[in-house]
Design an enzyme around this catalytic site. Sequence first.
Site, mmCIF file in Angstrom:
data_model
loop_
_atom_site.group_PDB
_atom_site.id
_atom_site.type_symbol
_atom_site.label_atom_id
_atom_site.label_comp_id
_atom_site.label_asym_id
_atom_site.label_seq_id
_atom_site.Cartn_x
_atom_site.Cartn_y
_atom_site.Cartn_z
ATOM 1 N N TRP A 68 -8.412 -3.421 8.184
ATOM 2 C CA TRP A 68 -7.482 -2.354 7.777
ATOM 3 C C TRP A 68 -6.833 -1.852 9.045
ATOM 4 C CZ3 TRP A 68 -6.719 -2.312 2.780
ATOM 5 C CH2 TRP A 68 -7.745 -2.706 1.921
ATOM 6 N N THR A 69 -5.503 -1.728 9.037
ATOM 7 C CA THR A 69 -4.807 -1.596 10.319
ATOM 8 C C THR A 69 -4.276 -0.194 10.619
ATOM 9 O OG1 THR A 69 -2.769 -2.360 9.282
ATOM 10 C CG2 THR A 69 -4.139 -4.024 10.380
ATOM 11 N N ASP B 130 0.857 -1.184 0.000
ATOM 12 C CA ASP B 130 0.000 0.000 0.000
ATOM 13 C C ASP B 130 0.891 1.231 0.000
ATOM 14 O OD1 ASP B 130 -2.288 1.790 0.437
ATOM 15 O OD2 ASP B 130 -3.338 -0.044 0.994
ATOM 16 N N HIS C 298 -2.578 3.314 -4.709
ATOM 17 C CA HIS C 298 -1.968 2.886 -3.444
ATOM 18 C C HIS C 298 -0.510 2.489 -3.678
ATOM 19 C CE1 HIS C 298 -5.524 3.215 -0.933
ATOM 20 N NE2 HIS C 298 -6.228 2.681 -1.911
ATOM 21 N N GLU D 6 -9.709 2.811 -5.388
ATOM 22 C CA GLU D 6 -9.417 4.215 -5.059
ATOM 23 C C GLU D 6 -8.315 4.818 -5.933
ATOM 24 O OE1 GLU D 6 -10.632 4.502 -0.425
ATOM 25 O OE2 GLU D 6 -8.755 3.447 -0.763
HETATM 26 C C1 ACM Z 1 -10.825 -0.365 0.265
HETATM 27 O O1 ACM Z 1 -11.350 -0.283 1.395
HETATM 28 N N1 ACM Z 1 -10.146 0.649 -0.247
HETATM 29 C C2 ACM Z 1 -10.944 -1.572 -0.541
#
Ligand code: ACM
Length: 777
Positions: free
Chosen positions: A484-485, A205, A279, A343
């Site tokens: 998601w951390t 990311d 990302h 995104e």
């Molecule tokens: C995401 O939450 N951007 C897949």
Amino acid sequence: VLNGRGAQAPRHWRAAVLSLALYSAVAAGAGAPALIPVPRDARLTGSAFALTAATPILVPERDASARRSAEYLAGLLTHLGLPALALRTERAGEPRPAPAIVFRRRPGTGLEDYAVAVDGGEALLLAHGDAGLLHAAVTLFQLAVTDGSGGASIPGIRIEDAPRYPWRGLMLDSARHYQSPEFIESLIDWMALHKLNVLHWHLTDDQGWRLEIHAYPRLTEVGAWRVEAGDAPAHDLDPETGEPRRYGGYYDHPTVRRIVRYARERHVEIVPEIDLPGHASAALAAYPELGVPPVTVAAVPNSWGVYPHVFNIDEATFRFLEQVLDEVTELFPGRYVHVGGDEVQLEEWQASARVATRLKALHLKSVADIHGYFMRRLERALVRRGRRLIGWDEILTPGLSRSATVMSWRGSAGAIEAATRGNDTVLSPDPGLYLDHRQSDAPWEGPGRVTVLSLADVYGFDPAPPALGAQASRHVLGLQANAWTEHMRTEARVAHMMFPRAAALAEVGWSAPEPRDFRDFLARLAGLWPKYAALGLPAADSVFAPRIEGRYLEGGRTVEVTLANQGRYGQLRYTVDGSEPAAASPLASEPLLLALPVRVRAATFQDRDRLSKSYARDFSAALAGRRASAELKLCGNAIALTLEDDAPIAGPRAQFTLDLMHPCWIYPQASLAGITRISAAVGQIPFNFEIGAERAKLRFPPPVTAAGELQILLDSCEGELWLRLPLAPAAVSDATTVLEAEAPARGGTHDLCLRFAQPSLEPFWALDWVDLERPAP
Ligand code: ACM
């Protein structure tokens, strides 16, 4: 592990619903088996199996996989205090010891289907597939009830079971924060315990590239390391370099191979994600030539949110990606590779003359077509390697290949569209299955997105919304919850945010849709709870934990305390003498009238088993006016978060609950009569959020001193300015500072608005707590 449509329940299982209802009624009672996910068909039959140190586990001849599951079961049972049971090979025609645990193959189709048949003479574990045998093994472990003296008993039971969906996944984001290989292996065990079978591993990311790629060593030499945001990390110098210490880590090839093998032995398929073409910041910091000139990424960034950085579309970049995919597919043998696609910002492509030239050469009409082009190239690259592409729902562009799988995250619309088009799909919508949401609104819940996604919410998730229709729903492979951390700095936090919500997910994904009864689920979770402790699974106790709330009574000498928990489950017991609550402590079934000062400690029990940690809360005249930010009302809910302070580097950090877009707090209905002093703890945190143009919308009232002030206004944020507490004393500290001021005399009851007048966005001020002080009578 993902055995496609074949794993769907055969039709005749539908007839088993009745017996499930019967089973559930039994399960809700004391001593009934605590199985999660609940099996399709389970019948208690009476005579129990006594498990002793002498009980052998029999495995078929020349069946290495059955032997591994048997060893796995023996290992699990040692966590309950049993010695490691002996494994023996069962040979046809030989007399066999009884009683025994027996693993046996049986004809069948579904690779995950299994059966368990327990009576006084044997505990039989039956399956056609390898995964089914392991599922049977963990089921037996869940059934085992220890006797406290090195043995256990398994109730007489017959189970026939098969999964509802073949994809029951968890996503772990190892980019925003890094987890150790040992933690990931533990996570795989916790998944196997619940028959979860897909670990989607988010490895790259903006904030980190965590997978070693031999052909491109800088991806991890550079891309795996960043300096954390904030003054405290900037001041934390590495003695070797004299530079700020770097945060990070990566997984080298031997480590990945070890984790993949570990997962395969537990029938968990790892789906690696290389997030493309957005990302991309960490990769671009490592290899600037992959980006869109003149944009450069000087270092791996440390803000959360969405960066504009994207890969360019030069042929050399696709050669790079092919080499990355060579190593990814060599390391990860599963069917799927996740290529992200989420995104993606168009602005860097839009601004580039070189991209415009490439568009012409590629016969693309506009930059809006680049995303689809990118995905088609990646899909062809994967198909050549014998793999399938899966991506986030942005990959649903007109040219998307029918063989691509769509992971629906922006609600369920992506899943509906994908399935309607005939593409396979996995449901992992925000917010319904996004585990970065906190699971309770208790003041001690910890960092995360403020809007609560409770255990009951996850349990109530519907993977078959009516809008899907019967035809399209055949393309739903299953569901997945995502961790998601950004706000899970430690492994303990990841475990807390994942479990027990992952147990609810497992039941939604595995068990028949009817009946679904949250109280029955909670009863089984409570039954499983001591096994979590035995296995070292640090699940959040948010659903069971006692909330200790007090109402100070007139006169200032007493407080009325009530105890409740989110799940309305178990026995809430308390003490006021400083001792730890125990199974014999008094029950808090009525409001308690207590003399001040007092420290109330409480914990939740089910008979002798403790279902929560013990929680303490102090009540005194001096604390009556104190409120933590989590106990105040937020002025908005645009980006509402509970955030940790960036200081101290080691040790506990303050937590601020706030809406980033409206950083102000309402103290409702404050009684100001007799209030003579105000104190407030404030902290400065980095504004490390990439929110694009939204940033300009953040405005603050003008300060009257250089460092700014905490303002308190009466009745509303447009009301009379009652008090200013200058921030100068706090400006010199990375951690929190207590500000104090005399309060101008003021009677009556008012809503108080607390907000910061500050000269600039950074430092970004946050309220930890505020206290309205009255002199002691
Ligand atoms: C995401 O939450 N951007 C897949």
